[in-house]
Design a protein around this motif. Structure first.
Motif, PDB file in Angstrom:
ATOM      1  N   MET A  44       0.825  -1.203   0.000  1.00  0.00           N
ATOM      2  CA  MET A  44       0.000   0.000   0.000  1.00  0.00           C
ATOM      3  C   MET A  44       0.864   1.259   0.000  1.00  0.00           C
ATOM      4  O   MET A  44       0.584   2.225  -0.714  1.00  0.00           O
ATOM      5  CB  MET A  44      -0.930   0.012   1.210  1.00  0.00           C
ATOM      6  CG  MET A  44      -1.889   1.207   1.224  1.00  0.00           C
ATOM      7  SD  MET A  44      -2.917   1.280   2.701  1.00  0.00           S
ATOM      8  CE  MET A  44      -1.765   2.001   3.871  1.00  0.00           C
ATOM      9  N   MET A  45       1.936   1.245   0.805  1.00  0.00           N
ATOM     10  CA  MET A  45       2.801   2.416   0.914  1.00  0.00           C
ATOM     11  C   MET A  45       3.935   2.395  -0.110  1.00  0.00           C
ATOM     12  O   MET A  45       4.662   3.376  -0.252  1.00  0.00           O
ATOM     13  CB  MET A  45       3.389   2.507   2.326  1.00  0.00           C
ATOM     14  CG  MET A  45       2.351   2.641   3.422  1.00  0.00           C
ATOM     15  SD  MET A  45       1.391   4.163   3.316  1.00  0.00           S
ATOM     16  CE  MET A  45       2.558   5.326   4.000  1.00  0.00           C
ATOM     17  N   GLY A  46       4.087   1.257  -0.786  1.00  0.00           N
ATOM     18  CA  GLY A  46       5.148   1.162  -1.777  1.00  0.00           C
ATOM     19  C   GLY A  46       6.520   1.342  -1.176  1.00  0.00           C
ATOM     20  O   GLY A  46       7.372   2.041  -1.743  1.00  0.00           O
ATOM     21  N   SER A  47       6.763   0.691  -0.042  1.00  0.00           N
ATOM     22  CA  SER A  47       8.040   0.896   0.653  1.00  0.00           C
ATOM     23  C   SER A  47       8.471  -0.372   1.380  1.00  0.00           C
ATOM     24  O   SER A  47       7.632  -1.115   1.902  1.00  0.00           O
ATOM     25  CB  SER A  47       7.912   2.031   1.665  1.00  0.00           C
ATOM     26  OG  SER A  47       9.144   2.277   2.319  1.00  0.00           O
ATOM     27  N   PHE A  48       9.774  -0.610   1.400  1.00  0.00           N
ATOM     28  CA  PHE A  48      10.329  -1.638   2.258  1.00  0.00           C
ATOM     29  C   PHE A  48      10.383  -1.104   3.687  1.00  0.00           C
ATOM     30  O   PHE A  48      10.782   0.048   3.913  1.00  0.00           O
ATOM     31  CB  PHE A  48      11.737  -2.036   1.811  1.00  0.00           C
ATOM     32  CG  PHE A  48      11.777  -2.881   0.574  1.00  0.00           C
ATOM     33  CD1 PHE A  48      11.637  -4.252   0.652  1.00  0.00           C
ATOM     34  CD2 PHE A  48      11.929  -2.294  -0.679  1.00  0.00           C
ATOM     35  CE1 PHE A  48      11.664  -5.039  -0.490  1.00  0.00           C
ATOM     36  CE2 PHE A  48      11.948  -3.056  -1.829  1.00  0.00           C
ATOM     37  CZ  PHE A  48      11.819  -4.441  -1.741  1.00  0.00           C
ATOM     38  N   VAL A  49      10.006  -1.929   4.644  1.00  0.00           N
ATOM     39  CA  VAL A  49       9.996  -1.556   6.057  1.00  0.00           C
ATOM     40  C   VAL A  49      11.087  -2.337   6.778  1.00  0.00           C
ATOM     41  O   VAL A  49      11.141  -3.569   6.693  1.00  0.00           O
ATOM     42  CB  VAL A  49       8.620  -1.853   6.692  1.00  0.00           C
ATOM     43  CG1 VAL A  49       8.637  -1.513   8.185  1.00  0.00           C
ATOM     44  CG2 VAL A  49       7.523  -1.078   5.976  1.00  0.00           C
ATOM     45  N   LEU A  50      11.970  -1.617   7.482  1.00  0.00           N
ATOM     46  CA  LEU A  50      13.066  -2.247   8.213  1.00  0.00           C
ATOM     47  C   LEU A  50      12.927  -1.960   9.697  1.00  0.00           C
ATOM     48  O   LEU A  50      12.545  -0.845  10.083  1.00  0.00           O
ATOM     49  CB  LEU A  50      14.415  -1.737   7.714  1.00  0.00           C
ATOM     50  CG  LEU A  50      14.855  -2.230   6.330  1.00  0.00           C
ATOM     51  CD1 LEU A  50      14.278  -1.352   5.237  1.00  0.00           C
ATOM     52  CD2 LEU A  50      16.379  -2.262   6.224  1.00  0.00           C
ATOM     53  N   THR A  51      13.274  -2.952  10.530  1.00  0.00           N
ATOM     54  CA  THR A  51      13.094  -2.823  11.974  1.00  0.00           C
ATOM     55  C   THR A  51      14.322  -3.223  12.794  1.00  0.00           C
ATOM     56  O   THR A  51      14.326  -2.999  14.002  1.00  0.00           O
ATOM     57  CB  THR A  51      11.903  -3.691  12.434  1.00  0.00           C
ATOM     58  OG1 THR A  51      12.086  -5.040  11.966  1.00  0.00           O
ATOM     59  CG2 THR A  51      10.573  -3.150  11.894  1.00  0.00           C
ATOM     60  N   ARG A  52      15.353  -3.812  12.177  1.00  0.00           N
ATOM     61  CA  ARG A  52      16.533  -4.242  12.936  1.00  0.00           C
ATOM     62  C   ARG A  52      17.608  -3.160  12.955  1.00  0.00           C
ATOM     63  O   ARG A  52      17.865  -2.515  11.935  1.00  0.00           O
ATOM     64  CB  ARG A  52      17.122  -5.533  12.349  1.00  0.00           C
ATOM     65  CG  ARG A  52      16.297  -6.775  12.603  1.00  0.00           C
ATOM     66  CD  ARG A  52      17.022  -8.032  12.176  1.00  0.00           C
ATOM     67  NE  ARG A  52      17.432  -8.016  10.774  1.00  0.00           N
ATOM     68  CZ  ARG A  52      17.520  -9.107  10.010  1.00  0.00           C
ATOM     69  NH1 ARG A  52      17.208 -10.296  10.522  1.00  0.00           N
ATOM     70  NH2 ARG A  52      17.904  -9.015   8.752  1.00  0.00           N
ATOM     71  N   TYR A  53      18.224  -2.993  14.096  1.00  0.00           N
ATOM     72  CA  TYR A  53      19.263  -1.978  14.279  1.00  0.00           C
ATOM     73  C   TYR A  53      20.402  -2.154  13.280  1.00  0.00           C
ATOM     74  O   TYR A  53      20.840  -1.186  12.648  1.00  0.00           O
ATOM     75  CB  TYR A  53      19.796  -2.064  15.705  1.00  0.00           C
ATOM     76  CG  TYR A  53      20.876  -1.051  16.047  1.00  0.00           C
ATOM     77  CD1 TYR A  53      20.548   0.133  16.693  1.00  0.00           C
ATOM     78  CD2 TYR A  53      22.221  -1.284  15.768  1.00  0.00           C
ATOM     79  CE1 TYR A  53      21.519   1.063  17.034  1.00  0.00           C
ATOM     80  CE2 TYR A  53      23.207  -0.371  16.094  1.00  0.00           C
ATOM     81  CZ  TYR A  53      22.857   0.807  16.727  1.00  0.00           C
ATOM     82  OH  TYR A  53      23.823   1.725  17.058  1.00  0.00           O
ATOM     83  N   ASN A  54      20.905  -3.391  13.143  1.00  0.00           N
ATOM     84  CA  ASN A  54      22.076  -3.615  12.305  1.00  0.00           C
ATOM     85  C   ASN A  54      21.779  -3.465  10.819  1.00  0.00           C
ATOM     86  O   ASN A  54      22.712  -3.365  10.014  1.00  0.00           O
ATOM     87  CB  ASN A  54      22.677  -4.994  12.586  1.00  0.00           C
ATOM     88  CG  ASN A  54      23.388  -5.034  13.935  1.00  0.00           C
ATOM     89  OD1 ASN A  54      23.926  -4.027  14.390  1.00  0.00           O
ATOM     90  ND2 ASN A  54      23.376  -6.188  14.581  1.00  0.00           N
TER      91      ASN A  54
END
Length: 415
Positions: A44-54
């Protein structure tokens, strides 16, 4: 998350206060996402979502990635949202329709470098003024009965500070706050029509004010940041009045709302963790560690983004040039792979850099000032009110309903 949806990652829209579960405890939601799908594509947002610090820290510091959402692919919501928001300004020079927050080089460096140098020179000698403003703000607090720390302290201190640095009229501070609240909706992709109208009205009012103020300062320079920038213009700095006005507005907005939330969140954390507050009271010299831990544990900003400037691999996933990347800073700051016992507020923890101010070329330009304000405000507040406590310790906090930001509506205290 519900078992029947266990395999489905949430959308970015679900990672906002509009989702009651996220509003109540974003960290539980983000921990689940980080553990199951640390990188995923939100269609929907056309974006990769990242959640890890490294994954996030090196990317947010990568100066080769783009910041301007209009450089993204057509599927990226940030680009479509930006085009809608800037429809009337797109024909103009990009640097005269947007601030350094989303500009890329060469315009970004041309504007940011002299602005940052002038700002940091003022911040370096501004502690006495911050002490004065904090003291005068506390003098106005009626602590004879329960009071709201947000409206009486956390809100006015950053407004007064940034106004003093910029050289704006102290009598207009109530208006500045209202304009800032309105314009911050620029970052809300889910805003209502009414919020859009307030945003547009606030933006017009602030632009008109800074246009007049720049003219006044040019005729009668003062001891302030605006006059500093105008002197640089006279010496040949290639920054137009429009570019200056846009970026001064961004400083005013970013310089008070997020710092308000930093101070409010930090006070609440210290009151909820009396052993950590005792460390500060016993040794005010630990205040830097207190502020950094508050920034890690409960940062004011959820998310930042970049656009891939080349085909690349991110956390094992192929990402094509022009695809959007969204970094959940809040998730990275509680990553157990990096921070021991990350859900514990510990001002004595071994220092590892958080990502609350972003990084790289776009690291928050106001970070040194925000740190200074929080350091002075927290030390002086607990010196003035040593028995400060929550008025309703068992009452759930009321968080402001603004996507991608986290701050309290109210913080009722007893001195």
């Amino acid at each position: 998350m519900a078992d029947d949806n266990a395999a489905i990652p949430p959308t970015i829209a679900q990672l906002t206060p509009y989702n009651p579960q996220y509003r109540e405890d974003p960290y539980a939601v983000l921990a689940d996402v980080r553990g199951r799908c640390p990188i995923f594509h939100d269609e929907m947002m056309g974006s990769f979502v990242l959640t890890r610090y490294n994954d996030i820290r090196p990317l947010v510091s990568d100066r080769t990635l783009w910041r301007d959402p209009l450089r993204g692919e057509e599927a990226a919501f940030a680009k479509r949202f930006g085009e809608d928001a800037l429809a009337e300004a797109l024909a103009a020079v990009r640097s005269e329709s947007n601030s350094i927050l989303t500009l890329d080089d060469p315009d970004h460096g041309r504007i940011r470098q002299p602005l940052a140098q002038a700002l940091y020179a003022r911040v370096a000698r501004f502690k006495p003024e911050v002490e004065r403003i904090v003291g005068e703000t506390m003098d106005r607090i009626d602590a004879s009965s329960p009071f709201d720390l947000m409206s009486t302290f956390c809100v006015p201190v950053p407004i007064d500070v940034i106004a003093c640095i910029l050289g704006v009229d102290g009598a207009r501070l109530v208006e500045f706050r209202a304009w800032s609240e309105g314009i911050i909706q620029t970052f809300n992709p889910f805003r209502t029509d009414d919020q859009t109208k307030v945003m547009e009205t606030s933006s017009e009012a602030l632009n008109d004010y800074f246009t007049r103020l720049i003219e006044e300062k040019r005729a009668n320079p003062g001891d302030d940041l605006i006059s500093d920038m105008l002197r640089l213009q006279t010496d040949g700095l290639a920054v137009s009045d429009i570019e200056l006005r846009i970026n001064l507005s961004a400083l005013l907005i970013g310089g008070n709302l997020t710092t308000t939330d930093l101070i409010g969140n930090a006070v609440r954390l210290l009151l909820l963790n009396p052993a950590e507050l005792a460390k500060l009271k016993a040794d005010p010299g630990v205040i830097n560690a207190v502020v950094e831990e508050a920034l890690r544990y409960e940062p004011p900003v959820d998310i930042t983004g970049r656009v891939a400037s080349r085909d690349m691999e991110v956390a094992g996933c192929p990402v094509k040039q022009k695809q959007s990347l969204s970094f959940f800073l809040r998730a990275a700051n509680r990553d157990p792979e990096v921070f021991d016992d990350p859900d514990r507020f510990d001002v004595s923890r071994q220092h590892k850099p958080h990502v609350s101010f972003g990084g790289g070329a776009h690291i928050c330009i106001g970070a040194p000032l925000a740190r200074l304000e929080a350091q002075v405000a927290l030390v002086r507040l607990f010196e003035r009110f040593p028995t400060l406590r929550l008025a309703n310790p068992n009452e759930a906090p009321i968080w402001r309903m603004l996507p991608f930001f986290r701050g309290l509506e109210r913080l009722e205290l007893v001195a």
